[in-house]
Design a protein around this motif. Sequence first.
Motif, mmCIF file in Angstrom:
data_model
loop_
_atom_site.group_PDB
_atom_site.id
_atom_site.type_symbol
_atom_site.label_atom_id
_atom_site.label_comp_id
_atom_site.label_asym_id
_atom_site.label_seq_id
_atom_site.Cartn_x
_atom_site.Cartn_y
_atom_site.Cartn_z
ATOM 1 N N TYR A 116 -0.343 7.383 -5.888
ATOM 2 C CA TYR A 116 0.087 5.785 -5.674
ATOM 3 C C TYR A 116 1.605 5.691 -6.361
ATOM 4 C CZ TYR A 116 0.653 1.035 -4.826
ATOM 5 O OH TYR A 116 1.037 -0.144 -4.463
ATOM 6 N N ASP A 117 1.606 6.094 -7.616
ATOM 7 C CA ASP A 117 2.761 5.884 -8.409
ATOM 8 C C ASP A 117 4.200 6.660 -7.683
ATOM 9 O OD1 ASP A 117 1.441 3.893 -10.005
ATOM 10 O OD2 ASP A 117 1.424 5.249 -11.528
ATOM 11 N N ALA A 118 3.849 7.675 -7.560
ATOM 12 C CA ALA A 118 4.707 8.777 -6.984
ATOM 13 C C ALA A 118 5.276 7.999 -5.532
ATOM 14 C CB ALA A 118 4.280 9.898 -6.621
ATOM 15 N N ALA A 119 4.307 7.595 -4.681
ATOM 16 C CA ALA A 119 4.743 6.997 -3.604
ATOM 17 C C ALA A 119 5.708 5.647 -3.657
ATOM 18 C CB ALA A 119 3.717 6.738 -2.742
ATOM 19 N N LYS A 120 5.062 4.940 -4.770
ATOM 20 C CA LYS A 120 5.728 3.705 -5.158
ATOM 21 C C LYS A 120 7.164 3.871 -5.510
ATOM 22 C CE LYS A 120 5.113 -0.724 -6.007
ATOM 23 N NZ LYS A 120 4.888 -1.856 -5.176
ATOM 24 N N ARG A 164 9.203 6.483 -4.922
ATOM 25 C CA ARG A 164 9.919 6.667 -3.556
ATOM 26 C C ARG A 164 10.361 5.411 -2.530
ATOM 27 N NH1 ARG A 164 13.085 7.558 -0.401
ATOM 28 N NH2 ARG A 164 13.008 9.341 1.329
ATOM 29 N N LEU A 165 9.120 4.761 -2.488
ATOM 30 C CA LEU A 165 9.342 3.723 -1.528
ATOM 31 C C LEU A 165 9.688 2.314 -1.909
ATOM 32 C CD1 LEU A 165 6.406 4.539 0.867
ATOM 33 C CD2 LEU A 165 8.533 4.967 1.324
ATOM 34 N N ASP A 166 9.372 1.982 -3.240
ATOM 35 C CA ASP A 166 9.582 0.727 -3.853
ATOM 36 C C ASP A 166 9.923 0.614 -5.110
ATOM 37 O OD1 ASP A 166 9.653 -1.944 -3.828
ATOM 38 O OD2 ASP A 166 7.796 -2.384 -4.464
ATOM 39 N N PRO A 167 11.304 1.582 -5.656
ATOM 40 C CA PRO A 167 11.802 1.652 -6.668
ATOM 41 C C PRO A 167 11.942 0.494 -7.761
ATOM 42 C CG PRO A 167 13.387 2.095 -5.289
ATOM 43 C CD PRO A 167 11.953 1.985 -4.556
ATOM 44 N N HIS A 168 12.067 -0.619 -6.978
ATOM 45 C CA HIS A 168 12.632 -1.954 -7.690
ATOM 46 C C HIS A 168 11.430 -2.829 -7.873
ATOM 47 C CE1 HIS A 168 16.483 -0.393 -7.436
ATOM 48 N NE2 HIS A 168 16.592 -0.136 -6.043
ATOM 49 N N GLY A 169 10.332 -2.396 -7.088
ATOM 50 C CA GLY A 169 9.117 -3.207 -7.247
ATOM 51 C C GLY A 169 9.518 -4.585 -6.407
ATOM 52 N N VAL A 170 9.881 -4.486 -5.363
ATOM 53 C CA VAL A 170 10.150 -5.707 -4.459
ATOM 54 C C VAL A 170 8.626 -6.075 -4.071
ATOM 55 C CG1 VAL A 170 10.974 -6.518 -2.009
ATOM 56 C CG2 VAL A 170 12.338 -4.972 -3.850
ATOM 57 N N PHE A 171 7.826 -5.324 -3.589
ATOM 58 C CA PHE A 171 6.365 -5.596 -3.138
ATOM 59 C C PHE A 171 5.137 -5.548 -4.487
ATOM 60 C CE2 PHE A 171 8.496 -3.009 0.102
ATOM 61 C CZ PHE A 171 8.861 -4.199 1.206
ATOM 62 N N PRO A 172 4.330 -6.315 -4.423
ATOM 63 C CA PRO A 172 3.361 -6.218 -5.370
ATOM 64 C C PRO A 172 2.667 -4.649 -5.635
ATOM 65 C CG PRO A 172 2.562 -7.452 -3.693
ATOM 66 C CD PRO A 172 3.960 -7.306 -3.354
ATOM 67 N N GLY A 173 2.295 -4.534 -6.736
ATOM 68 C CA GLY A 173 1.263 -3.228 -6.820
ATOM 69 C C GLY A 173 0.046 -3.357 -6.279
ATOM 70 N N LEU A 174 -0.587 -2.406 -5.866
ATOM 71 C CA LEU A 174 -1.908 -2.482 -5.189
ATOM 72 C C LEU A 174 -2.900 -3.155 -6.080
ATOM 73 C CD1 LEU A 174 -3.438 -1.548 -2.565
ATOM 74 C CD2 LEU A 174 -3.990 0.393 -3.890
ATOM 75 N N TYR A 175 -3.127 -2.744 -7.341
ATOM 76 C CA TYR A 175 -4.128 -3.427 -8.277
ATOM 77 C C TYR A 175 -3.814 -4.884 -8.394
ATOM 78 C CZ TYR A 175 -7.413 -4.424 -11.894
ATOM 79 O OH TYR A 175 -8.299 -5.220 -12.712
ATOM 80 N N GLU A 176 -2.476 -4.963 -8.546
ATOM 81 C CA GLU A 176 -2.064 -6.553 -8.815
ATOM 82 C C GLU A 176 -2.481 -7.507 -7.670
ATOM 83 O OE1 GLU A 176 2.096 -8.931 -9.345
ATOM 84 O OE2 GLU A 176 2.188 -6.773 -9.039
ATOM 85 N N LYS A 177 -1.931 -7.022 -6.415
ATOM 86 C CA LYS A 177 -2.088 -7.675 -5.201
ATOM 87 C C LYS A 177 -3.587 -8.188 -4.838
ATOM 88 C CE LYS A 177 -1.001 -8.002 -0.433
ATOM 89 N NZ LYS A 177 -0.012 -7.684 0.749
ATOM 90 N N LEU A 178 -4.618 -7.254 -4.990
ATOM 91 C CA LEU A 178 -5.873 -7.229 -4.575
ATOM 92 C C LEU A 178 -7.096 -7.628 -5.487
ATOM 93 C CD1 LEU A 178 -5.550 -3.954 -2.288
ATOM 94 C CD2 LEU A 178 -5.564 -6.679 -1.773
ATOM 95 N N HIS A 179 -6.462 -8.172 -6.675
ATOM 96 C CA HIS A 179 -7.475 -8.361 -7.890
ATOM 97 C C HIS A 179 -7.191 -9.904 -8.473
ATOM 98 C CE1 HIS A 179 -8.165 -4.191 -7.556
ATOM 99 N NE2 HIS A 179 -9.523 -4.321 -8.116
#
Length: 444
Positions: free
Chosen positions: A420-424, A426-441
């Motif tokens: 997940y971190d590797a995909a993050k 590559r796809l969201d290097p600046h943290g524009v979208f929330p993280g998976l754990y953060e968003k869903l907990h």
Amino acid sequence: MIAAEHEARVHTIAAEVRERTSRGERVHIDKGGVHHVVPLPGDRRFRSPAIDVSALRRVLHIDREARRCVAEPGLTFADLVDATLPLGLVPAVVPELEGITIGGAVAGCAVESTSFRVGGFHDTCHELELVSGAGEVITCSRERESLLFDMVHGSYGTLAILTRLEFDLVPAEPFVQLTYERHRDPVSYFAAMRTYCEAGDHEFIDGIVHGPDELVLCLGRHVAQAPYVSDYRRLDIFYKSTRARAVDYLRTRDYFFRYDTECHWLTRTVPGLENRLVRALVGKHVLGSTNLIRWSNRLAPLLGAIKRRPDVVVDLFVPHRRILDFYGWYAREPRFYPLWVIPYRLPRWYPWLSPAMVDKIGDPLLVDCAVYGMPNGDPELDWSQVFEEQTYACDGVKTLISRNHYTRERFFSIYDEGNYDAAKRRLDPHGVFPGLYEKLHRVG
């Protein structure tokens, strides 16, 4: 012309993401329509600025000979089926609610009664177009940037914006014949389910458990002709029919969305809404998943003030080898019925599953136990958390569409944090979208 319009819209979205990134803003994705995640008290998932992708909802191309479709993520499965069925083709997996979008089926975890053959809708995809958190347009597949292709599945809008999908279509007939096989005990029931899945003699397999000793297997086949067709779009109720009938025939479209009118069995929670007269009078305004979910979302603040917790809505994927352990517990303790059960064969081990979780699951044939609308008001017992813990104890995985209670350590013993971190990165290097754990907990 359609391709040029699509490209222009995608570049507009990418430009907006780059602008938001330059401001250091965090965003969420607004696909339009209704959300199929469960509304939560104090929910903050959709309070950040929105990237509006609601215009991306068209079929771009259908290749009848190759049995492929290219479409935008906001296209609903209802509109997709309406476009392909006249050609004698349908998606290989059609989720049961009309308003589910094809992008949502990938970003979430959409399954249905064909999943014993092909897995989830995402498993039928060949190529995805994404807009990254850096505003880059990326095309990925299993051959090209395969990790990104796989990790977008189940990422719930935390990695990138889906803008185009290419996926399989399969042949279809105008009608579906359903045969209902009744069992009194779970041993014979789940053994028969596995036998039918391995035999491959049916296009569709799922089940409805009406009580501890009333377990119904629903076995379906495409047919060119039907002696009659049943209609569960307004007055009659599909899930109740499975208790009374031995055989039934539905139009193919109606079969796909057989649970839509009631949103499974949500209508029974509203006094009078299963009454035929009431349905005849007000059905067009309140029946159907889109109507029911919209009303539920509107009433969420009021219900949140009245109820201690929202009702349980969750899918629990249990390895078939442990299903008798799970169901034995379920029949003793929660005892909430109907219970929808869907066999789901993993075509391969998904890279978002941690290696430890892959070993724990063991069996590639899972059984999705779908609990919809179970009351959860006991101040001493939170069934949402109990289901989460019991599923893990039985080597299973739950979906993340509602309330989640995992510690970060437990969560990333199930999900592969490294992938997940590797995909993050590559796809969201600046943290524009929330993280998976953060968003869903944010359980409320």
